[in-house]
Motif scaffolding. Structure first.
Motif, short mmCIF file in Angstrom:
data_model
loop_
_atom_site.label_atom_id
_atom_site.label_comp_id
_atom_site.label_asym_id
_atom_site.label_seq_id
_atom_site.Cartn_x
_atom_site.Cartn_y
_atom_site.Cartn_z
N UNK A 31 3.38 5.03 -67.61
CA UNK A 31 2.81 6.36 -67.80
C UNK A 31 2.12 6.91 -66.56
N UNK A 32 1.89 6.07 -65.56
CA UNK A 32 1.32 6.57 -64.30
C UNK A 32 2.33 7.43 -63.54
N UNK A 33 3.63 7.25 -63.83
CA UNK A 33 4.67 7.97 -63.12
C UNK A 33 5.09 9.26 -63.82
N UNK A 34 4.97 9.29 -65.14
CA UNK A 34 5.41 10.44 -65.92
C UNK A 34 4.87 10.33 -67.34
N UNK A 35 4.58 11.45 -67.99
CA UNK A 35 4.20 11.38 -69.41
C UNK A 35 5.41 11.20 -70.33
N UNK A 36 6.62 11.29 -69.76
CA UNK A 36 7.85 11.19 -70.56
C UNK A 36 8.35 9.75 -70.53
N UNK A 37 7.67 8.91 -71.31
CA UNK A 37 8.00 7.49 -71.42
C UNK A 37 8.32 7.19 -72.88
N UNK A 38 9.39 6.42 -73.10
CA UNK A 38 9.81 6.11 -74.47
C UNK A 38 10.25 4.66 -74.56
N UNK A 39 10.15 4.10 -75.77
CA UNK A 39 10.65 2.76 -76.06
C UNK A 39 12.07 2.89 -76.61
N UNK A 40 12.96 2.00 -76.16
CA UNK A 40 14.34 2.01 -76.64
C UNK A 40 14.81 0.57 -76.78
N UNK A 41 14.88 0.09 -78.02
CA UNK A 41 15.22 -1.31 -78.26
C UNK A 41 14.30 -2.21 -77.45
N UNK A 42 14.87 -3.05 -76.57
CA UNK A 42 14.04 -3.97 -75.81
C UNK A 42 13.53 -3.37 -74.51
N UNK A 43 13.91 -2.15 -74.19
CA UNK A 43 13.63 -1.55 -72.89
C UNK A 43 12.58 -0.45 -72.96
N UNK A 44 12.16 -0.02 -71.78
CA UNK A 44 11.29 1.14 -71.63
C UNK A 44 12.05 2.16 -70.79
N UNK A 45 12.08 3.40 -71.26
CA UNK A 45 12.74 4.49 -70.55
C UNK A 45 11.70 5.46 -70.01
N UNK A 46 11.97 6.05 -68.86
CA UNK A 46 11.08 7.10 -68.36
C UNK A 46 11.90 8.14 -67.61
N UNK A 47 11.52 9.40 -67.79
CA UNK A 47 12.19 10.52 -67.13
C UNK A 47 11.27 11.02 -66.04
N UNK A 48 11.72 10.95 -64.78
CA UNK A 48 10.83 11.18 -63.65
C UNK A 48 11.29 12.29 -62.72
N UNK A 49 12.23 13.13 -63.14
CA UNK A 49 12.75 14.17 -62.25
C UNK A 49 11.64 15.08 -61.74
N UNK A 50 10.71 15.44 -62.64
CA UNK A 50 9.67 16.39 -62.26
C UNK A 50 8.59 15.78 -61.39
N UNK A 51 8.47 14.46 -61.38
CA UNK A 51 7.38 13.83 -60.65
C UNK A 51 7.84 13.03 -59.43
#
Length: 281
Positions: A31-51
């Motif tokens: 969450x330090x990189x982007x507020x768009x963080x989600x859990x997906x099965x065993x992984x963590x996803x993050x969308x960082x285009x804006x940051x």
């Protein structure tokens, strides 16, 4: 869009990554990189285009994420135009989802790299499918009738022809993280290895809050087979002269204090808490 999938190792030195606590800790750090963080099965996803530009561009961001994520037990990192594609590529061990057209990359992947395909893998294998491209080549009408709609939806989302929907992870109001150690630790200085991992998460949490810490507490729980006189565990509180989230400085202070601690029994669990009122913007 710029998505990253962070895939923990099954043997990352702590409890299995499919358990909620390690995955949530990784998400908190992200969450330090982007507020768009989600859990997906065993992984963590993050969308960082804006940051991405805030971290010096895509290359610098990749180096920062990969360097820190490995300390948190991440074994594979992947980047793609959407979250499901990034996750599929990470499972296949492919990092760069922009090196070729996305469809060309995904078509070559094994079927089980997409979660929605896994329940139907045996049936699909019986009709000759081996890759995601094989599944996608089947008539859509037949797929829709024979399998659930989640399969079609996941294919469309991974290939970028349908939008994704995610539940974003909320930044915890207070910091408290637990770490189960894979091996019992008998000497206090050796606790620093696991504690550094917790400090990495704390540093990410502080960065997301644009804050520093002036006091945190490391607690440890003794092994269940301990002698009764040893008690349940112990703790140590570290204080700093001014607010900081510099992990090297915090590790150095913690290491100096742990060097003076004598454990009364082997330790199996660690908990780190940011002392309330001990952070400042």
């Amino acid at each position: 869009m710029l998505w990253s999938a962070l895939l923990p190792s099954p043997s990352a030195g702590t409890a299995p990554p499919t358990e909620a606590a390690p995955q949530r800790a990784l998400a908190t750090w992200a969450l330090q990189f982007t507020p768009r963080v989600a859990l997906a099965d065993e992984a963590v996803l993050m969308e960082v285009a804006a940051s991405a530009r805030l971290f010096g561009g895509r290359r610098a961001l990749r180096e920062r994420v990969w360097g820190e994520a490995r300390e948190l037990g991440v074994a594979q990192l992947a980047w793609a135009p959407n979250g499901l594609a990034a996750l599929a590529l990470a499972r296949a061990g492919i990092e760069n989802g922009f090196q070729r057209p996305l469809a060309a990359l995904l078509d070559t992947l094994p079927m089980d790299t997409l979660s929605a395909v896994r329940p139907h893998r045996l049936t699909l294998e019986h009709i000759g499918c081996r890759t995601l491209g094989d599944v996608r080549a089947l008539p859509r009408s037949g797929l829709g009738r024979r399998f659930d709609q989640l399969l079609l939806q996941a294919l469309d989302q991974a290939y970028g022809t349908a939008p994704e929907a995610h539940d974003w992870v909320a930044l915890p109001e207070h910091f408290e993280e637990r770490l189960e150690l894979m091996a019992r630790v008998e000497q206090a200085p050796a606790l620093l290895f696991g504690a550094r991992r917790l400090l990495r998460v704390l540093s990410g949490w502080l960065a997301a809050r644009r804050a520093g810490v002036t006091a945190f507490t490391l607690r440890w729980a003794h092994d269940a087979m301990r002698a009764r006189a040893a008690g349940e565990g112990g703790e140590i509180t570290i204080r700093t002269a001014e607010p900081t989230r510099d992990i090297e400085h915090l590790c150095r202070l913690l290491g100096e204090h742990l060097a003076r601690v004598k454990l009364l029994a082997p330790v199996g669990d660690l908990v780190m808490v940011r002392n309330r009122g001990a952070a400042a913007a």
